[in-house]
Write a protein that holds these residues in place. Structure first.
Motif, PDB file in Angstrom:
ATOM      1  N   TYR A   2     131.142   3.986  68.846  1.00  0.00           N
ATOM      2  CA  TYR A   2     131.061   5.054  69.836  1.00  0.00           C
ATOM      3  C   TYR A   2     130.410   4.500  71.101  1.00  0.00           C
ATOM      4  N   THR A  33     129.761  14.299  65.320  1.00  0.00           N
ATOM      5  CA  THR A  33     131.074  14.834  65.699  1.00  0.00           C
ATOM      6  C   THR A  33     130.923  16.205  66.369  1.00  0.00           C
ATOM      7  N   ASP A  77     131.263  -0.050  58.827  1.00  0.00           N
ATOM      8  CA  ASP A  77     132.547  -0.466  59.393  1.00  0.00           C
ATOM      9  C   ASP A  77     132.412  -1.855  59.992  1.00  0.00           C
ATOM     10  N   ILE A  89     136.373   6.166  63.681  1.00  0.00           N
ATOM     11  CA  ILE A  89     135.684   5.083  62.966  1.00  0.00           C
ATOM     12  C   ILE A  89     134.356   4.780  63.671  1.00  0.00           C
ATOM     13  N   GLY A  90     133.574   3.914  63.053  1.00  0.00           N
ATOM     14  CA  GLY A  90     132.177   3.785  63.450  1.00  0.00           C
ATOM     15  C   GLY A  90     131.850   2.990  64.703  1.00  0.00           C
ATOM     16  N   GLN A 105     125.597  16.732  62.691  1.00  0.00           N
ATOM     17  CA  GLN A 105     126.766  15.847  62.804  1.00  0.00           C
ATOM     18  C   GLN A 105     126.979  15.389  64.245  1.00  0.00           C
ATOM     19  N   LEU A 149     128.331   1.848  63.518  1.00  0.00           N
ATOM     20  CA  LEU A 149     127.979   2.171  62.130  1.00  0.00           C
ATOM     21  C   LEU A 149     128.164   0.931  61.261  1.00  0.00           C
ATOM     22  N   GLU A 191     134.523  17.538  61.857  1.00  0.00           N
ATOM     23  CA  GLU A 191     133.993  16.576  60.884  1.00  0.00           C
ATOM     24  C   GLU A 191     134.591  16.835  59.503  1.00  0.00           C
ATOM     25  N   LYS A 192     135.220  15.824  58.954  1.00  0.00           N
ATOM     26  CA  LYS A 192     135.771  15.850  57.589  1.00  0.00           C
ATOM     27  C   LYS A 192     136.497  17.166  57.250  1.00  0.00           C
TER      28      LYS A 192
HETATM   29  C1  G1P Z   1     130.648   9.064  59.752  1.00  0.00           C
HETATM   30  C2  G1P Z   1     131.076  10.132  60.769  1.00  0.00           C
HETATM   31  C3  G1P Z   1     132.576  10.389  60.667  1.00  0.00           C
HETATM   32  C4  G1P Z   1     133.328   9.079  60.818  1.00  0.00           C
HETATM   33  C5  G1P Z   1     132.818   8.024  59.812  1.00  0.00           C
HETATM   34  C6  G1P Z   1     133.442   6.664  60.105  1.00  0.00           C
HETATM   35  O1  G1P Z   1     130.806   9.605  58.463  1.00  0.00           O
HETATM   36  O2  G1P Z   1     130.341  11.320  60.545  1.00  0.00           O
HETATM   37  O3  G1P Z   1     132.983  11.285  61.670  1.00  0.00           O
HETATM   38  O4  G1P Z   1     134.715   9.311  60.609  1.00  0.00           O
HETATM   39  O5  G1P Z   1     131.402   7.878  59.899  1.00  0.00           O
HETATM   40  O6  G1P Z   1     133.063   5.702  59.169  1.00  0.00           O
HETATM   41  P1  G1P Z   1     130.178   8.913  57.143  1.00  0.00           P
HETATM   42  O7  G1P Z   1     131.190   7.907  56.693  1.00  0.00           O
HETATM   43  O8  G1P Z   1     128.882   8.311  57.548  1.00  0.00           O
HETATM   44  O9  G1P Z   1     130.021  10.036  56.155  1.00  0.00           O
END
Ligand code: G1P
Length: 302
Positions: A212, A236, A137, A209-210, A234, A134, A195-196
């Protein structure tokens, strides 16, 4: 006899988000192109993938993301001009971003969530384990994470996620996991994922964290995953299905990361990251640190 583990070669970088936290900067230009010192944020991520041997990178892009694709392509006009001017130093910098990895892109037609973005990679990835990074990060290049995750995936199969410990009151900003120990320090078996979650419903303070490493079976699960938190598909939720599964791509492990991570998706964290990384640079660091010392002294005095 079990077949030999497949080497992870492909990285998928979702970059289709609207970047609303950075408006108006992100209105017509992608937030992934915001400079962290003098490099776009997404270049750090592509470099991290390439350092770990993932030199096939697929960007999941959307509307207004042409600049991201162009950044990893050659800019012949600029290169020819720099060459004609004999500016070889800048020529090397310009060429660097197009030579880091083989970068492909595919568009996510609708913003239906991270799980849906990953599903857009199915045709390109095929049936092999792959990485998802992601762009918000950034992992400090002095701290090891991806190669450790690749090793864990090779030894244990299934999927591997990266975890950090966060203050419990902040867990609702992240995907959260329940874990069981393994015989390896900092490697945990994932027993549940949400998730959250609300702070009082979180199974732990281990946050995803981003980074995987996913088994290709995730694609079939994602196709069946219903929208979850925020009405989005999601990742997750799909990973939880694999965490609960024995065999057939099942099993999820977490690598606990204790190194430096910068969240450039948050404005304050973004500013901190730019100041921190600029301060540590050999070229910009000394004058920038001198400026900061003066600035803080004057600021405090006023
Ligand atoms: C995404 C994921 C989440 C993770 C996060 C890390 O969420 O869905 O599970 O903890 O990235 O940065 P976002 O931050 O895109 O909402």
């Amino acid at each position: 006899m079990p077949s030999a583990p497949v080497t992870v070669r492909k990285a998928v970088i979702p970059a289709a988000g609207l970047g609303t936290r950075f408006l108006p900067a992100s209105k017509a230009s992608p937030k992934e192109m915001l400079p962290v010192v003098d490099k776009p944020a997404i270049q750090y991520v592509v470099e991290e993938a390439a350092r770990a041997g993932l030199d096939d990178v697929l960007l999941i892009t959307g509307r207004s993301k042409r600049a991201v694709e162009d950044h990893f392509d050659h800019n012949w006009e600029l290169e020819a001009t720099l060459e004609a001017n004999g500016d070889l130093e800048r020529l090397a910098i310009v060429r660097e971003s197009s030579d880091i990895a083989t970068v492909h892109s595919v568009r996510q037609g609708q913003p239906k969530g991270l799980g849906h973005a990953v599903l857009c990679a199915a045709a390109h990835v095929g049936h092999e384990p792959f990485a998802v990074l992601l762009g918000d990060d950034l992992i400090d290049e002095r701290d090891e994470l991806l190669t450790t995750m690749i090793d864990v995936q090779r030894q244990r199969g299934g999927s591997v996620i990266a975890l950090i410990e966060v203050p419990p009151e902040t867990i609702s900003m992240y995907g959260c996991v329940a874990v069981a120990p393994t015989d390896t320090p900092n490697v945990l078996r994932i027993t549940d994922m949400v998730e959250k979650p609300a702070v009082d419903e979180a199974p732990s303070n281990y946050a995803i964290i981003g980074r995987y490493l996913l088994a290709p079976e995730i694609f079939d699960v994602l196709r069946k995953t219903q929208p979850g938190r925020g009405g989005e598909i999601q990742l997750t939720d799909a990973l939880k299905v694999l965490a609960d599964r024995d065999g057939d791509g099942g099993g999820v492990h977490g690598v606990l990361f204790r190194g430096r991570r910068y969240d450039t998706g948050d404005r304050l964290e973004y500013l901190r990251t730019v100041v921190l990384l600029a301060s540590e640079r050999d070229d910009l660091g000394p004058p920038f640190r001198a400026f900061l010392r003066d600035f803080v002294a004057t600021f405090d005095a006023s």
